[in-house]
Design a protein around this motif. Structure first.
Motif, mmCIF file in Angstrom:
data_model
loop_
_atom_site.group_PDB
_atom_site.id
_atom_site.type_symbol
_atom_site.label_atom_id
_atom_site.label_comp_id
_atom_site.label_asym_id
_atom_site.label_seq_id
_atom_site.Cartn_x
_atom_site.Cartn_y
_atom_site.Cartn_z
ATOM 1 N N GLY A 89 25.080 21.925 25.396
ATOM 2 C CA GLY A 89 24.662 20.604 25.832
ATOM 3 C C GLY A 89 23.610 20.695 26.914
ATOM 4 O O GLY A 89 23.071 21.769 27.192
ATOM 5 N N VAL A 90 23.301 19.568 27.522
ATOM 6 C CA VAL A 90 22.284 19.516 28.570
ATOM 7 C C VAL A 90 22.965 19.230 29.907
ATOM 8 O O VAL A 90 23.996 18.571 29.970
ATOM 9 N N ARG A 118 17.071 20.245 39.919
ATOM 10 C CA ARG A 118 16.960 18.953 39.235
ATOM 11 C C ARG A 118 16.042 19.021 38.021
ATOM 12 O O ARG A 118 15.270 18.110 37.746
ATOM 13 N N ARG A 119 16.151 20.121 37.268
ATOM 14 C CA ARG A 119 15.574 20.189 35.930
ATOM 15 C C ARG A 119 16.712 19.989 34.931
ATOM 16 O O ARG A 119 17.860 20.335 35.199
ATOM 17 N N LEU A 120 16.383 19.457 33.774
ATOM 18 C CA LEU A 120 17.369 19.268 32.725
ATOM 19 C C LEU A 120 17.216 20.402 31.724
ATOM 20 O O LEU A 120 16.157 20.558 31.107
ATOM 21 N N VAL A 121 18.268 21.217 31.564
ATOM 22 C CA VAL A 121 18.195 22.369 30.670
ATOM 23 C C VAL A 121 19.265 22.249 29.591
ATOM 24 O O VAL A 121 20.273 21.559 29.754
ATOM 25 N N PHE A 122 19.008 22.942 28.490
ATOM 26 C CA PHE A 122 19.971 23.032 27.396
ATOM 27 C C PHE A 122 20.652 24.384 27.502
ATOM 28 O O PHE A 122 19.986 25.412 27.633
ATOM 29 N N ASP A 123 21.994 24.395 27.437
ATOM 30 C CA ASP A 123 22.702 25.657 27.653
ATOM 31 C C ASP A 123 24.124 25.553 27.128
ATOM 32 O O ASP A 123 24.582 24.477 26.714
ATOM 33 N N LEU A 124 24.810 26.684 27.129
ATOM 34 C CA LEU A 124 26.246 26.698 26.890
ATOM 35 C C LEU A 124 26.948 25.900 27.975
ATOM 36 O O LEU A 124 26.509 25.897 29.132
ATOM 37 N N ASN A 125 28.060 25.240 27.621
ATOM 38 C CA ASN A 125 28.719 24.433 28.634
ATOM 39 C C ASN A 125 30.236 24.581 28.649
ATOM 40 O O ASN A 125 30.930 23.773 29.279
#
Length: 466
Positions: free
Chosen positions: A107-108, A114-121
């Motif tokens: 997810g993001v 304060r950057r929006l990243v996509f990663d494992l969550n």
């Protein structure tokens, strides 16, 4: 997806030799093997075994969620799949595993910058192990999700192959990169060009932009606004929404309240001590004013998960943290011990190792007895620019781009923590491994459907509460 800047490729490394030796021991076609015929295999019994010491009043909810679909059942059975994988040959090439790397566990979220990243969550099951176990878990989830979306056999096979190919090509690129560049690599979720690079059509790109826009509004202030109310004494308190959110004060006896409060104070103090010095300074500016039990996820339902409401110097300076019970990873029964005996620290250190950037409040505590029984917990923000794709409602044509993003992210996580050169050498430049992973996914998805039917039948027959 920004692949890290390549450095000088070593001509022949020990890692490459190890990868080729692993290929000789387990040819890439062997990745398709599925061992679901092990003696005594019983999906219902193995689900129940994972529920020992969970909260009994939440077990029916867990069963209901798992029975909803084969994909929901798959999400709740990481332990069953780990047992199945342990019966098949593996590469022996190690990385820090997520342990539950299905599509819905990506997810993001917001970085400290304060950057929006996509990663494992999700890292509840993280543990060192063979990289191929995570890849199989991911690719099989593509197959199961594709069936839920109504895709035909050819389309499903293409989606699985493309996911496996993305992992193979990404790990190959990371193997040629400098270690520091691998560490800096991330997937910027808010990048306007991301949709084009992933191959999303204009409609899907707009959907992705809506997701990222919503994610930036899902922070501690939004969590406080949704989950709390202003009490008569002037401080915020959690609202009651059973069974999903239940304030601790609403169901504990007076004696239990005393024990609980002492345990929670100990938990918070130990959590603060696990943070780096600068973040301990930040955390010390907040005090806990309320605690509630919260139901989370599918696989985690029944484990003890608390939300903590913290207030700073003013009433509008609020944080909502989650303290989640940390148990043994489902992988631990099948693999050598990892470096951390404490379950909470295992989760936190695994997350920090695999993610591009982790929550500033991520920490753990030693075992405390909130209910009189010592248990381990890890702590993080409940929401911090968080967002996720509803996989069962995704547009079918968006499944391949989404799977590619997950595969790239998983390769990056493995490259940070594991034998990236050896893994790349093992997978090679041909599509043999891609095909094998896709065949595994199709075969295992058949098994998932059979297991789900067995589980649903047990509920219908009254043998399982739901």
């Amino acid at each position: 997806m920004s692949t890290p800047t390549s450095g000088v490729v070593e001509p022949v490394t020990a890692g490459a030799e190890r990868g080729r030796a692993a290929r000789a021991a387990l040819p890439r076609g062997g990745l398709a093997a599925v061992a679901t015929d092990r003696p005594g295999r019983d999906p219902v019994a193995e689900v129940l075994a994972q529920e020992v010491d969970r909260l009994p009043d939440l077990i029916p909810l867990r069963h209901a969620r798992m029975a909803a679909s084969p994909l929901a059942f798959y999400r709740g059975t990481a332990g069953l799949m780990a047992a199945d994988l342990s019966g098949s040959p593996h590469t022996g090439l190690l990385a820090q595993l997520c342990g539950d790397a299905h599509l819905s566990n990506f997810g993001v979220f917001g970085t400290p910058e304060r950057r929006l990243v996509f990663d494992l969550n999700d890292f509840d099951e993280t543990h060192p192990g063979p990289f191929d176990w995570d890849v199989k878990r991911l690719v099989a989830s593509i197959e199961v999700a594709a069936r839920a979306l109504g895709l035909g056999q050819d389309a499903r096979r293409r989606a699985c192959r493309r996911t496996a190919r993305e992992y193979r090509e990404a790990i190959r690129s990371f193997a040629q990169a400098r270690a520091v560049d691998v560490w800096y690599a991330s997937l910027d979720a808010a990048d306007a060009g991301l949709g084009r690079r992933l191959g999303l059509d204009p409609t899907a790109r707009r959907g992705w932009q809506r997701l990222t826009s919503r994610a930036t509004s899902r922070d501690h202030r939004q969590a406080a606004a949704r989950l709390t109310t202003l009490a008569p004494e002037g401080e915020r308190r959690f609202v009651s929404d059973p069974p999903l959110l239940v304030p601790a004060s609403s169901y504990l006896t007076p004696d239990e309240v005393v024990t609980f409060r002492a345990g929670m104070e100990q938990l918070v103090e130990q959590w603060r001590e696990s943070l780096p010095a600068d973040r301990r300074h930040l955390a010390a500016r907040y005090r806990v004013v309320d605690v509630a039990r919260k139901v989370v996820g599918v696989g985690s339902v029944g484990t003890r998960a608390w939300v903590l409401l913290l207030v700073g110097a003013s009433s509008d300076d609020v944080l909502v943290l989650q303290a989640k019970e940390a148990r043994a990873s489902v992988l631990e029964a099948h693999l050598p011990p990892g470096p951390y005996a404490h379950p909470g620290r295992r989760v936190v250190e695994g997350q920090r190792l695999m993610q591009a950037a982790s929550d500033v409040f991520l920490g753990w505590q030693d075992r405390v007895g909130l209910d009189g029984v010592p248990r381990a917990y890890y702590v993080r923000q409940l929401r911090d620019w968080k967002g996720a794709v509803d996989v069962e409602r995704i547009r079918p044509e968006a499944l391949v781009p989404y799977g590619r993003a997950c595969a790239w992210t998983l390769a990056r996580a493995h490259a940070r923590s594991g034998e990236r050169v050896a893994i790349a050498a093992y997978l090679g430049s041909s599509s043999r491994a891609d095909e094998a992973f896709a065949r595994f996914a199709a075969t295992y998805a058949d098994q998932v459907e059979r297991d789900h039917a067995t589980f649903a039948t047990a509920i219908t027959a009254g043998n399982l509460p739901s």
